[in-house]
Design a protein around this motif. Structure first.
Motif, PDB file in Angstrom:
ATOM      1  N   MET A   1     -53.948  41.878  17.399  1.00 33.70           N
ATOM      2  CA  MET A   1     -53.739  40.464  17.177  1.00 33.70           C
ATOM      3  C   MET A   1     -52.251  40.191  16.970  1.00 33.70           C
ATOM      4  O   MET A   1     -51.569  40.914  16.248  1.00 33.70           O
ATOM      5  CB  MET A   1     -54.531  40.030  15.942  1.00 33.70           C
ATOM      6  N   LYS A   2     -51.756  39.144  17.596  1.00 42.18           N
ATOM      7  CA  LYS A   2     -50.356  38.783  17.473  1.00 42.18           C
ATOM      8  C   LYS A   2     -50.079  38.159  16.117  1.00 42.18           C
ATOM      9  O   LYS A   2     -50.933  37.511  15.526  1.00 42.18           O
ATOM     10  CB  LYS A   2     -49.959  37.804  18.581  1.00 42.18           C
ATOM     11  N   LYS A   3     -48.862  38.343  15.661  1.00 38.01           N
ATOM     12  CA  LYS A   3     -48.439  37.822  14.366  1.00 38.01           C
ATOM     13  C   LYS A   3     -47.892  36.412  14.505  1.00 38.01           C
ATOM     14  O   LYS A   3     -47.515  35.974  15.586  1.00 38.01           O
ATOM     15  CB  LYS A   3     -47.347  38.720  13.785  1.00 38.01           C
ATOM     16  N   THR A   4     -47.808  35.727  13.366  1.00 34.13           N
ATOM     17  CA  THR A   4     -47.127  34.438  13.312  1.00 34.13           C
ATOM     18  C   THR A   4     -45.752  34.664  12.704  1.00 34.13           C
ATOM     19  O   THR A   4     -45.555  35.592  11.910  1.00 34.13           O
ATOM     20  CB  THR A   4     -47.916  33.416  12.474  1.00 34.13           C
ATOM     21  N   ILE A   5     -44.816  33.828  13.090  1.00 32.09           N
ATOM     22  CA  ILE A   5     -43.431  34.004  12.647  1.00 32.09           C
ATOM     23  C   ILE A   5     -42.856  32.653  12.218  1.00 32.09           C
ATOM     24  O   ILE A   5     -43.162  31.628  12.827  1.00 32.09           O
ATOM     25  CB  ILE A   5     -42.572  34.655  13.753  1.00 32.09           C
ATOM     26  N   ALA A   6     -42.065  32.679  11.167  1.00 27.70           N
ATOM     27  CA  ALA A   6     -41.341  31.490  10.719  1.00 27.70           C
ATOM     28  C   ALA A   6     -39.851  31.798  10.744  1.00 27.70           C
ATOM     29  O   ALA A   6     -39.434  32.887  10.334  1.00 27.70           O
ATOM     30  CB  ALA A   6     -41.766  31.091   9.309  1.00 27.70           C
ATOM     31  N   VAL A   7     -39.082  30.870  11.230  1.00 25.55           N
ATOM     32  CA  VAL A   7     -37.628  30.989  11.257  1.00 25.55           C
ATOM     33  C   VAL A   7     -37.075  29.898  10.347  1.00 25.55           C
ATOM     34  O   VAL A   7     -37.378  28.718  10.538  1.00 25.55           O
ATOM     35  CB  VAL A   7     -37.070  30.827  12.687  1.00 25.55           C
ATOM     36  N   VAL A   8     -36.300  30.313   9.345  1.00 26.50           N
ATOM     37  CA  VAL A   8     -35.695  29.366   8.406  1.00 26.50           C
ATOM     38  C   VAL A   8     -34.185  29.476   8.584  1.00 26.50           C
ATOM     39  O   VAL A   8     -33.562  30.451   8.145  1.00 26.50           O
ATOM     40  CB  VAL A   8     -36.110  29.676   6.949  1.00 26.50           C
ATOM     41  N   HIS A  32     -43.091  28.930  13.649  1.00 25.45           N
ATOM     42  CA  HIS A  32     -42.774  27.773  12.808  1.00 25.45           C
ATOM     43  C   HIS A  32     -41.271  27.807  12.594  1.00 25.45           C
ATOM     44  O   HIS A  32     -40.756  28.808  12.090  1.00 25.45           O
ATOM     45  CB  HIS A  32     -43.490  27.858  11.455  1.00 25.45           C
ATOM     46  N   LEU A  33     -40.600  26.748  12.994  1.00 27.24           N
ATOM     47  CA  LEU A  33     -39.152  26.697  12.834  1.00 27.24           C
ATOM     48  C   LEU A  33     -38.781  25.626  11.829  1.00 27.24           C
ATOM     49  O   LEU A  33     -39.271  24.497  11.918  1.00 27.24           O
ATOM     50  CB  LEU A  33     -38.469  26.423  14.169  1.00 27.24           C
TER      51      LEU A  33
END
Length: 128
Positions: A1-8, A32-33
């Motif tokens: 399963m692919k991961k989710t990523i957030a860029v801050v 999520h950016l």
């Protein structure tokens, strides 16, 4: 399963480039950016966003990366303890690298610009 990523990161151009690289890589399910670390915290706390990975800039005007980490730990401990956090910065200060090591949840310190090889390591949770 692919991961989710957030860029801050407060840099608009950097976020555009990273979003494109994430899309091209096909390694992550959702991104999520956030240009404002306060909005990221709000999204995590109030909207239930729980990324598997956070790419976090250190130098931001409203709340720096270190303050973000401290706030994340206190307001969203489930996110803080369950995701892999990477400091991504153009900073060349060795003190930033040392400080990153003081946070056990920080898996690595990445110098900008990010590339596909780094995204692959991040997706595979290879600490560096």
């Amino acid at each position: 399963m692919k991961k989710t990523i957030a860029v801050v990161d407060d840099d608009d151009i950097y976020r555009i480039i990273v979003r494109k690289m994430i899309s091209i890589s096909g390694l992550f399910e959702t991104d999520h950016l956030f240009n404002d670390p306060q909005m990221a915290l709000k999204s995590f706390k109030e909207e239930g966003v729980k990324p598997d990975v956070i790419l976090l800039d250190v130098n931001m005007p409203s709340l720096d990366g270190w303050e973000f980490l401290d706030n994340l730990k206190s307001c969203c401990p489930d996110v803080y303890h369950s995701c892999d956090i990477y400091i991504v910065t153009s900073s060349i200060y060795s003190k930033d690298q040392e400080r990153a090591k003081s946070y056990k949840e920080v898996k690595g310190f990445i110098s900008k610009p990010i590339n596909q090889d780094i995204l692959k390591k991040v997706a595979s949770t290879t600490a560096f």
